[in-house]
Motif scaffolding. Structure first.
Motif, PDB file in Angstrom:
ATOM      1  N   ASP A  71       0.730  -0.707  -0.174  1.00  0.00           N
ATOM      2  CA  ASP A  71      -0.112  -0.241   0.246  1.00  0.00           C
ATOM      3  C   ASP A  71       0.963   0.802  -0.033  1.00  0.00           C
ATOM      4  O   ASP A  71       1.664   1.803   0.927  1.00  0.00           O
ATOM      5  CB  ASP A  71      -1.116  -0.020   1.245  1.00  0.00           C
ATOM      6  N   TYR A  72       0.720   1.854  -1.078  1.00  0.00           N
ATOM      7  CA  TYR A  72       1.543   3.250  -1.302  1.00  0.00           C
ATOM      8  C   TYR A  72       0.983   4.458  -0.959  1.00  0.00           C
ATOM      9  O   TYR A  72       0.928   5.720  -1.332  1.00  0.00           O
ATOM     10  CB  TYR A  72       2.522   3.410  -2.501  1.00  0.00           C
ATOM     11  N   SER A  73      -0.979   4.375  -0.681  1.00  0.00           N
ATOM     12  CA  SER A  73      -1.729   5.454  -0.437  1.00  0.00           C
ATOM     13  C   SER A  73      -1.014   6.444   0.335  1.00  0.00           C
ATOM     14  O   SER A  73      -0.932   6.627   1.320  1.00  0.00           O
ATOM     15  CB  SER A  73      -2.788   4.661   0.207  1.00  0.00           C
ATOM     16  N   ARG A  74      -1.502   7.885  -0.183  1.00  0.00           N
ATOM     17  CA  ARG A  74      -1.404   8.750   1.143  1.00  0.00           C
ATOM     18  C   ARG A  74      -3.351   9.290   1.047  1.00  0.00           C
ATOM     19  O   ARG A  74      -3.314   9.752   2.040  1.00  0.00           O
ATOM     20  CB  ARG A  74      -0.207   9.760   0.600  1.00  0.00           C
ATOM     21  N   SER A  75      -3.128   9.959   0.468  1.00  0.00           N
ATOM     22  CA  SER A  75      -5.042   9.738  -0.121  1.00  0.00           C
ATOM     23  C   SER A  75      -5.591   8.943  -0.808  1.00  0.00           C
ATOM     24  O   SER A  75      -6.612   9.014  -0.753  1.00  0.00           O
ATOM     25  CB  SER A  75      -4.777  11.413  -0.406  1.00  0.00           C
ATOM     26  N   ASN A  76      -4.894   9.186  -2.121  1.00  0.00           N
ATOM     27  CA  ASN A  76      -5.771   8.353  -3.137  1.00  0.00           C
ATOM     28  C   ASN A  76      -5.113   6.585  -2.902  1.00  0.00           C
ATOM     29  O   ASN A  76      -4.339   6.301  -2.174  1.00  0.00           O
ATOM     30  CB  ASN A  76      -5.055   8.150  -4.185  1.00  0.00           C
ATOM     31  N   SER A 126      -3.820   3.572  -3.635  1.00  0.00           N
ATOM     32  CA  SER A 126      -2.349   3.611  -4.525  1.00  0.00           C
ATOM     33  C   SER A 126      -1.174   2.333  -4.177  1.00  0.00           C
ATOM     34  O   SER A 126      -1.304   2.218  -2.574  1.00  0.00           O
ATOM     35  CB  SER A 126      -1.135   5.066  -4.514  1.00  0.00           C
TER      36      SER A 126
END
Length: 148
Positions: free
Chosen positions: A67-72, A74
């Motif tokens: 999981d590379y999500s920050r806000s979206n 990703s």
């Protein structure tokens, strides 16, 4: 929405376009409009390497999600074709259906679902099963494999 499917295995021929359509539908079903996902189809050997390198677990596994999500939404999802074939035999289903299930499972992880505790695992499994039912009505999962 940016979803890329990369075939990094030679075990089975895969309909990458259909798998991408299934991923887009699974993300949309979660009411997510912005997503950046890379889906990697790999062999058991490659999955074992990834499993050891990043998680320090020995052997292959069916799906690993980063999981590379920050806000979206990703991240990357690694799906092991060899494990899908083995699990399909165990659960008396098709390996194509297993691949779709692993894809949904990975997307749910990226959407914030967790399966570390029993209560969270049950919640995630319910969502996974509901998504699989919806996707099975919309797509022919058997067509994930291309005819030779």
């Amino acid at each position: 929405m940016n979803i890329v499917v990369a075939n990094r295995q030679r075990v089975k021929k895969i309909n990458l376009r259909l798998l991408k359509q299934i991923a887009v539908a699974a993300v949309a079903e979660l009411k997510i409009v912005e997503a950046e996902i890379e889906i990697n189809l790999v062999s058991a050997e490659k999955m074992a390497e990834i499993n050891w390198q990043f998680l320090k677990h020995e052997g292959s596994t069916d799906v690993i999600t980063f999981d590379y999500s920050r806000s979206n939404l990703s991240g990357e999802i690694f799906i092991c074709i060899d494990d899908a074939i083995a699990q399909a035999k165990r659960f008396k289903t098709s390996w194509q259906s297993e691949i779709a299930r692993y894809l949904v499972h990975g997307i749910l992880h990226l959407a914030g679902y967790d399966d570390l505790r029993a209560d969270l695992r049950r919640k995630m499994k319910r969502e996974e099963n509901a998504s699989m039912r919806a996707l099975s009505k919309r797509f022919s999962l058997a067509e994930i494999s291309r005819p030779s």
